[in-house]
Design a protein around this motif. Structure first.
Motif, PDB file in Angstrom:
ATOM      1  N   VAL A 166       0.834  -1.202   0.000  1.00 23.01           N
ATOM      2  CA  VAL A 166       0.000   0.000   0.000  1.00 23.01           C
ATOM      3  C   VAL A 166       0.869   1.253   0.000  1.00 23.01           C
ATOM      4  CG1 VAL A 166      -1.915  -1.124   1.221  1.00 23.01           C
ATOM      5  CG2 VAL A 166      -0.164   0.068   2.528  1.00 23.01           C
ATOM      6  N   THR A 167       0.214   2.356  -0.322  1.00 29.02           N
ATOM      7  CA  THR A 167       0.841   3.664  -0.189  1.00 29.02           C
ATOM      8  C   THR A 167       0.272   4.309   1.069  1.00 29.02           C
ATOM      9  OG1 THR A 167       1.027   3.896  -2.578  1.00 29.02           O
ATOM     10  CG2 THR A 167       1.206   5.905  -1.277  1.00 29.02           C
ATOM     11  N   VAL A 168       1.173   4.720   1.960  1.00 27.76           N
ATOM     12  CA  VAL A 168       0.784   5.339   3.221  1.00 27.76           C
ATOM     13  C   VAL A 168       1.068   6.830   3.124  1.00 27.76           C
ATOM     14  CG1 VAL A 168       1.198   5.408   5.716  1.00 27.76           C
ATOM     15  CG2 VAL A 168       1.329   3.228   4.486  1.00 27.76           C
ATOM     16  N   GLY A 169       0.094   7.629   3.497  1.00 23.15           N
ATOM     17  CA  GLY A 169       0.275   9.072   3.522  1.00 23.15           C
ATOM     18  C   GLY A 169       0.611   9.517   4.930  1.00 23.15           C
ATOM     19  N   TYR A 170       1.402  10.564   5.022  1.00 23.41           N
ATOM     20  CA  TYR A 170       1.747  11.161   6.317  1.00 23.41           C
ATOM     21  C   TYR A 170       1.597  12.668   6.185  1.00 23.41           C
ATOM     22  CZ  TYR A 170       4.405  13.250  10.079  1.00 23.41           C
ATOM     23  OH  TYR A 170       4.764  14.033  11.154  1.00 23.41           O
ATOM     24  N   MET A 171       1.012  13.291   7.222  1.00 22.09           N
ATOM     25  CA  MET A 171       1.022  14.745   7.293  1.00 22.09           C
ATOM     26  C   MET A 171       0.908  15.163   8.748  1.00 22.09           C
ATOM     27  SD  MET A 171      -2.600  16.111   5.855  1.00 22.09           S
ATOM     28  CE  MET A 171      -4.162  15.709   6.612  1.00 22.09           C
ATOM     29  N   ALA A 172       1.614  16.225   9.054  1.00 23.57           N
ATOM     30  CA  ALA A 172       1.499  16.847  10.374  1.00 23.57           C
ATOM     31  C   ALA A 172       0.421  17.920  10.276  1.00 23.57           C
ATOM     32  CB  ALA A 172       2.829  17.457  10.784  1.00 23.57           C
ATOM     33  N   PHE A 173      -0.454  17.935  11.260  1.00 19.44           N
ATOM     34  CA  PHE A 173      -1.512  18.936  11.318  1.00 19.44           C
ATOM     35  C   PHE A 173      -1.406  19.621  12.673  1.00 19.44           C
ATOM     36  CE2 PHE A 173      -6.296  19.759  11.853  1.00 19.44           C
ATOM     37  CZ  PHE A 173      -6.200  21.002  11.261  1.00 19.44           C
ATOM     38  N   ASN A 174      -0.915  20.876  12.663  1.00 17.64           N
ATOM     39  CA  ASN A 174      -0.515  21.538  13.896  1.00 17.64           C
ATOM     40  C   ASN A 174      -1.534  22.491  14.498  1.00 17.64           C
ATOM     41  OD1 ASN A 174       1.972  20.227  13.820  1.00 17.64           O
ATOM     42  ND2 ASN A 174       2.852  21.793  12.512  1.00 17.64           N
ATOM     43  N   ASP A 175      -2.601  22.846  13.795  1.00 16.76           N
ATOM     44  CA  ASP A 175      -3.512  23.836  14.353  1.00 16.76           C
ATOM     45  C   ASP A 175      -4.847  23.841  13.627  1.00 16.76           C
ATOM     46  OD1 ASP A 175      -4.064  25.813  16.208  1.00 16.76           O
ATOM     47  OD2 ASP A 175      -2.496  27.166  15.512  1.00 16.76           O
TER      48      ASP A 175
ATOM     49  N   ASP B 150      -0.452  13.206  12.049  1.00 20.46           N
ATOM     50  CA  ASP B 150       0.380  13.580  13.190  1.00 20.46           C
ATOM     51  C   ASP B 150      -0.225  14.806  13.871  1.00 20.46           C
ATOM     52  OD1 ASP B 150       2.356  14.361  14.961  1.00 20.46           O
ATOM     53  OD2 ASP B 150       3.997  14.021  13.538  1.00 20.46           O
ATOM     54  N   LEU B 151      -0.804  14.600  15.037  1.00 22.94           N
ATOM     55  CA  LEU B 151      -1.444  15.670  15.800  1.00 22.94           C
ATOM     56  C   LEU B 151      -0.666  16.008  17.076  1.00 22.94           C
ATOM     57  CD1 LEU B 151      -5.113  14.353  15.534  1.00 22.94           C
ATOM     58  CD2 LEU B 151      -4.141  16.289  14.299  1.00 22.94           C
ATOM     59  N   ARG B 152       0.603  15.585  17.155  1.00 23.29           N
ATOM     60  CA  ARG B 152       1.382  15.752  18.394  1.00 23.29           C
ATOM     61  C   ARG B 152       1.392  17.168  18.927  1.00 23.29           C
ATOM     62  NH1 ARG B 152       6.948  13.082  16.724  1.00 23.29           N
ATOM     63  NH2 ARG B 152       6.158  13.779  14.718  1.00 23.29           N
ATOM     64  N   TYR B 153       1.468  18.154  18.062  1.00 26.45           N
ATOM     65  CA  TYR B 153       1.623  19.530  18.520  1.00 26.45           C
ATOM     66  C   TYR B 153       0.374  20.359  18.264  1.00 26.45           C
ATOM     67  CZ  TYR B 153       6.264  17.720  18.671  1.00 26.45           C
ATOM     68  OH  TYR B 153       7.347  16.924  18.934  1.00 26.45           O
ATOM     69  N   ASN B 154      -0.739  19.684  18.025  1.00 22.22           N
ATOM     70  CA  ASN B 154      -1.986  20.361  17.739  1.00 22.22           C
ATOM     71  C   ASN B 154      -2.750  20.578  19.034  1.00 22.22           C
ATOM     72  OD1 ASN B 154      -4.694  20.966  16.933  1.00 22.22           O
ATOM     73  ND2 ASN B 154      -4.170  20.191  14.906  1.00 22.22           N
ATOM     74  N   GLY B 155      -2.936  21.832  19.371  1.00 22.15           N
ATOM     75  CA  GLY B 155      -3.655  22.172  20.590  1.00 22.15           C
ATOM     76  C   GLY B 155      -5.152  22.320  20.390  1.00 22.15           C
ATOM     77  N   GLY B 156      -5.643  22.002  19.211  1.00 21.93           N
ATOM     78  CA  GLY B 156      -7.074  22.106  18.947  1.00 21.93           C
ATOM     79  C   GLY B 156      -7.424  23.424  18.301  1.00 21.93           C
ATOM     80  N   GLY B 157      -8.683  23.789  18.422  1.00 20.29           N
ATOM     81  CA  GLY B 157      -9.145  25.041  17.819  1.00 20.29           C
ATOM     82  C   GLY B 157     -10.566  24.924  17.335  1.00 20.29           C
ATOM     83  N   LEU B 158     -10.785  25.252  16.080  1.00 18.58           N
ATOM     84  CA  LEU B 158     -12.132  25.324  15.531  1.00 18.58           C
ATOM     85  C   LEU B 158     -12.702  23.923  15.275  1.00 18.58           C
ATOM     86  CD1 LEU B 158     -11.481  28.226  12.992  1.00 18.58           C
ATOM     87  CD2 LEU B 158     -12.504  28.388  15.279  1.00 18.58           C
TER      88      LEU B 158
END
Length: 190
Positions: A125-134, A161-169
């Motif tokens: 398979v092809t695995v996607g990765y993205m960091a989502f910070n906010d 990757d939500l490691r540094y995501n503090g949330g929001g809307l």
């Protein structure tokens, strides 16, 4: 914490203050450990001449020892600057035994909540990765673009990757959930 008016301005515009580096305080009391979690593109922290990479340790600010020093005000002034403030850092990069000096001037920069979009090829398979910070308003268009690229690449698995995501809307969270899960997710528990 930040004042409500600052949060509202940041969440709607994506404008952030500082050097463009997010610091993680791993240990807040001596011996302290402060490292770079990530940097925003097109900021002093990501400039090739002053580049701070993920994992870079901050050892001193303006000659003040972060690791064992007691001048907490100077440390806080350097890590959380006002616009226009200039501070000099002694840093040690990951996998390096050498230190180097970096001088950064704080300002206002545009945040890039979606970063490091990557495709990882495996045998099946092809695995996607993205960091989502906010979860801020400008993230919407970036998420739409990232998910479209992942769909075009026929990604079947996603590392979000939500490691540094503090949330929001919450609307942004709902849109992202729908983009990932698709039509069958409508009306379902998130």
């Amino acid at each position: 914490t930040i004042p409500t008016d600052e949060w509202l301005a940041e969440s709607q515009s994506g404008i952030i203050g500082g050097y463009g580096a997010r610091f993680t305080i791993i240990e807040a009391t001596p011996p302290r450990q402060v490292v770079v979690a990530y940097t925003e593109p097109n900021t002093p922290a990501s400039n090739p001449d002053t580049l701070l990479k993920r994992g870079t340790e901050i050892l001193e600010i303006d000659g003040v020892d972060i690791v064992n020093g007691n001048d907490v005000d100077a440390i806080n002034d350097g890590l959380f600057p006002e616009d226009g403030d200039t501070h000099t850092f002694l840093v040690k990069d990951v996998d390096s035994t050498q230190t180097r000096t970096v001088t950064l001037t704080a300002g206002q920069f545009v945040s890039s909540p979606v970063q490091n979009l990557t495709l990882l090829e495996t045998d099946n398979v092809t695995v996607g990765y993205m960091a989502f910070n906010d979860h801020i308003r400008p993230a919407e268009a970036q998420l739409v673009s990232a998910i479209a690229q992942l769909a075009e690449a026929n990604v079947s698995d996603l590392v979000l990757d939500l490691r540094y995501n503090g949330g929001g809307l919450l609307a942004i969270a709902s849109q992202l959930g729908y983009m990932i899960a698709g039509n069958q997710s409508a009306g379902q528990t998130f």
